[in-house]
Design an enzyme around this catalytic site. Structure first.
Site, PDB file in Angstrom:
ATOM      1  N   GLU A   1      26.268  41.795  28.815  1.00 54.50           N
ATOM      2  CA  GLU A   1      26.483  41.688  30.260  1.00 54.50           C
ATOM      3  C   GLU A   1      25.583  40.601  30.845  1.00 54.50           C
ATOM      4  O   GLU A   1      24.542  40.255  30.295  1.00 54.50           O
ATOM      5  CB  GLU A   1      26.176  43.028  30.943  1.00 54.50           C
TER       6      GLU A   1
ATOM      7  N   GLN B   1      24.386  43.843  44.013  1.00 55.55           N
ATOM      8  CA  GLN B   1      25.400  44.889  43.902  1.00 55.55           C
ATOM      9  C   GLN B   1      24.967  46.059  44.765  1.00 55.55           C
ATOM     10  O   GLN B   1      23.845  46.569  44.616  1.00 55.55           O
ATOM     11  CB  GLN B   1      25.531  45.328  42.436  1.00 55.55           C
TER      12      GLN B   1
ATOM     13  N   ARG C   1      33.097  39.653  32.101  1.00 56.16           N
ATOM     14  CA  ARG C   1      32.652  39.636  33.505  1.00 56.16           C
ATOM     15  C   ARG C   1      31.349  38.860  33.702  1.00 56.16           C
ATOM     16  O   ARG C   1      30.742  38.382  32.773  1.00 56.16           O
ATOM     17  CB  ARG C   1      32.497  41.063  34.022  1.00 56.16           C
ATOM     18  N   ASP C   2      30.933  38.817  34.955  1.00 46.23           N
ATOM     19  CA  ASP C   2      29.645  38.289  35.400  1.00 46.23           C
ATOM     20  C   ASP C   2      29.523  36.769  35.218  1.00 46.23           C
ATOM     21  O   ASP C   2      28.639  36.281  34.493  1.00 46.23           O
ATOM     22  CB  ASP C   2      28.471  38.998  34.675  1.00 46.23           C
TER      23      ASP C   2
ATOM     24  N   ASN D   1      22.238  47.563  42.480  1.00 47.92           N
ATOM     25  CA  ASN D   1      21.973  47.142  41.092  1.00 47.92           C
ATOM     26  C   ASN D   1      21.848  45.625  41.024  1.00 47.92           C
ATOM     27  O   ASN D   1      21.048  45.092  41.813  1.00 47.92           O
ATOM     28  CB  ASN D   1      22.878  47.796  40.052  1.00 47.92           C
ATOM     29  N   ASP D   2      22.494  44.959  40.137  1.00 49.55           N
ATOM     30  CA  ASP D   2      22.188  43.563  39.786  1.00 49.55           C
ATOM     31  C   ASP D   2      21.946  42.617  40.975  1.00 49.55           C
ATOM     32  O   ASP D   2      22.725  42.613  41.931  1.00 49.55           O
ATOM     33  CB  ASP D   2      23.355  42.927  39.031  1.00 49.55           C
TER      34      ASP D   2
ATOM     35  N   TYR E   1      32.244  42.875  41.598  1.00 52.28           N
ATOM     36  CA  TYR E   1      31.193  42.958  40.579  1.00 52.28           C
ATOM     37  C   TYR E   1      30.332  41.686  40.562  1.00 52.28           C
ATOM     38  O   TYR E   1      30.536  40.763  41.336  1.00 52.28           O
ATOM     39  CB  TYR E   1      31.835  43.207  39.211  1.00 52.28           C
ATOM     40  N   SER E   2      29.424  41.640  39.587  1.00 52.50           N
ATOM     41  CA  SER E   2      28.367  40.626  39.589  1.00 52.50           C
ATOM     42  C   SER E   2      28.880  39.201  39.421  1.00 52.50           C
ATOM     43  O   SER E   2      29.935  38.966  38.835  1.00 52.50           O
ATOM     44  CB  SER E   2      27.366  40.918  38.474  1.00 52.50           C
TER      45      SER E   2
HETATM   46  C1  FRU Z   1      25.403  45.197  35.002  1.00 56.52           C
HETATM   47  C2  FRU Z   1      26.833  45.426  35.468  1.00 56.52           C
HETATM   48  C3  FRU Z   1      27.655  44.155  35.401  1.00 56.52           C
HETATM   49  C4  FRU Z   1      28.730  44.415  36.413  1.00 56.52           C
HETATM   50  C5  FRU Z   1      27.960  45.153  37.492  1.00 56.52           C
HETATM   51  C6  FRU Z   1      28.748  46.186  38.244  1.00 56.52           C
HETATM   52  O1  FRU Z   1      24.521  46.145  35.513  1.00 56.52           O
HETATM   53  O2  FRU Z   1      27.449  46.452  34.714  1.00 56.52           O
HETATM   54  O3  FRU Z   1      28.150  43.842  34.121  1.00 56.52           O
HETATM   55  O4  FRU Z   1      29.308  43.241  36.883  1.00 56.52           O
HETATM   56  O5  FRU Z   1      26.886  45.785  36.832  1.00 56.52           O
HETATM   57  O6  FRU Z   1      27.982  46.730  39.280  1.00 56.52           O
END
Ligand code: FRU
Length: 493
Positions: free
Chosen positions: A230, A63, A176-177, A46-47, A106-107
């Site tokens: 996010e 991710q 987060r992030d 993902n991200d 996480y991100s």
């Molecule tokens: C966005 C998200 C972020 C998080 C990550 C987890 O897609 O939900 O907010 O850090 O993915 O994989």
């Protein structure tokens, strides 16, 4: 195999990798593997995370759940490139292997200074031993963690910078992030957040040393705009501040905000000295079905480059690639500029190196299609369409996948080739130009020199390209070469 909520150590991955040759062979055989997009060798992506350029090398973290395609425990994977054509796949480099990030690394982002990469990310924790957890206001921890690296491959010890108790008291557990940047002599961090009243917002922190962070302010809309924002990113182009983020829980408005979660750019008036931040304009960042969690960075040439996740969480449509053991990809890198006050996205110039000799180069007129049907039917191509005039038009991009313009509305319709995806549209004053990048199972369409973009996965592999309508213009179709991705773990295959 790995259990859902157990730490993963580098050694575990190494052992698993040795035993997973068959798995890699299985994903490799899938005809839907993309030719010019980054994707996980196995499992889930993902991200994009930690985007930066260090000593000429671009670092693209992401991710990653290598073990299975539905995305459970998150690691950080890592690609490097010098030219956005040749890549090295470095596999995972950050693991959820400590008490700080046991339920997911996480991100986060990377900030480069003096040849050092400072990486900031969220250590996700879930407290399973509590009866009352709802994962919103209790039962979840979000640590802001820093690691330092000189090569993007080896990292220092994980340093805890902030924990849930350090965020403002009216925040839920969803913070987060971190994205870090510098303005003048100070460093700033934005964090995506959901408050206890379920309003999405951004928390802004400042620091003098990248280690000690003080809460500075909140950036939010006057009216509630979703319950959680996010992956925020705050940056300046041509003296204008922009915030990009992904609000969740925004209702559809006409053709806008048609996906389950959104991704927007916001134009901001910022006065850091007076601590004032006003959101003046909100615009959808992408019009397709598969775009989320973008991140930007400034490269050594000074370009502001954006890469997004070519996927979206919680959608009710699917990706048939899951059957072959992998899911999702990153978007093409896009250069951001500002034109007439709007944020413009265009594919970075390096991608022109992928072009082969054009198979079609012709003009069409208002009587309909003037031989703009490609005999060669390339599956992987770039089509550039320039209109001298366009009242209406209809393009076939592949069997069953159409792009049409009528009554100032441009629509991408995957027909029944979208694995549950439906049509998406944008309103335009006029249609002047299209730059279409079609990979085996994805399409990215840049409209009017990057004023709007559609990013979608499509699952139709056959068929030609044609255009017809009440329009005049020119179409050029280039088959595209593939990225060259070398797996640096690859010793036995
Ligand atoms: C966005 C998200 C972020 C998080 C990550 C987890 O897609 O939900 O907010 O850090 O993915 O994989």
């Amino acid at each position: 195999m790995f259990r859902k909520y157990e730490k993963v150590f580098a050694k575990d991955y190494e052992n698993w990798y040795k035993e997973s040759t068959e798995y890699r062979k299985q994903t490799e055989k899938d005809p839907r593997r993309l030719h010019f997009h980054l994707m996980p060798r196995t499992g889930w992506m993902n991200d994009p995370n930690g985007l930066c350029q260090l000593n000429g090398v671009y670092h693209i973290f992401y991710q990653y759940t290598p073990f299975e395609p539905t995305g459970e425990l998150k690691l950080w994977g890592h690609f490097t490139t010098r030219d956005f054509i040749h890549y090295e796949d470095d596999g995972p480099v950050l693991y959820p292997d400590s008490e700080l990030d046991a339920h997911g690394a996480y991100s986060g982002s990377a900030y480069v200074e003096d040849g050092t990469m400072y990486v900031f990310y969220t250590g996700n924790l879930k407290y399973f031993d509590r009866e009352d957890y709802d994962y919103i206001n209790s039962g979840r921890g979000s640590n802001t963690i820093q690691v330092v690296s000189r090569d993007g491959h080896h990292f220092s010890r994980k340093k805890l910078l902030m924990t849930t108790a350090d965020y403002p008291a009216d925040m839920s557990c969803h913070v987060r992030d971190p994205k870090v940047f510098r303005r003048g002599a100070r460093y700033y961090m934005v964090l995506g957040a959901r408050d206890r009243e379920s309003r999405g917002l951004v928390l802004l922190y400042e620091s003098d040393d990248l280690e000690h962070w003080t809460f500075k302010s909140r950036i939010m809309t006057e009216e509630k705009f979703g319950y959680m924002w996010e992956c925020p990113d705050l940056f300046e182009i041509d003296g204008q501040m922009f915030l990009t983020c992904c609000p969740q829980g925004v209702a559809q408005q006409g053709v806008d905000y048609a996906n389950v979660h959104q991704c927007v750019w916001m134009k901001l008036d910022c006065n850091f000295a007076a601590d004032q931040y006003r959101i003046r304009q909100i615009h959808q960042l992408d019009r397709g079905t598969d775009f989320y969690a973008p991140q930007t960075f400034q490269d050594e040439q000074g370009r502001r480059i954006l890469i997004g996740w070519m996927g979206i969480p919680d959608a009710d449509y699917t990706n048939p690639t899951t059957e072959a053991g992998w899911q999702h990809a990153l978007t093409l890198p896009r250069e951001l500029t500002v034109r007439d006050g709007k944020l413009i996205q265009q594919p970075i110039a390096e991608l022109r190196q992928l072009r082969c000799e054009p198979v079609v180069c012709g003009s069409f007129d208002q009587d309909g299609c003037a031989e703009c049907v490609s005999e060669a039917k390339p599956q992987v191509y770039e089509a550039s369409v320039t209109f001298d005039r366009c009242q209406s038009m209809r393009m076939e991009l592949r069997d069953g996948v159409t792009l049409y313009y009528q009554d100032h509305m441009l629509t991408l319709d995957p027909g029944d080739r979208g694995a549950g995806r439906t049509a998406r549209s944008v309103r335009l004053e006029c249609l002047e130009d299209l730059q279409i990048f079609a990979d085996t199972s994805s399409v990215e369409i840049f409209v009017n020199h990057g004023e709007e973009v559609f990013t979608s996965r499509i699952y139709s592999m056959e068929g030609g390209i044609s255009i017809q309508g009440i329009c005049e213009g020119k179409m050029v179709i280039y088959p595209l070469k593939s990225f060259n991705v070398e797996d640096i773990w690859n010793d036995e295959e």
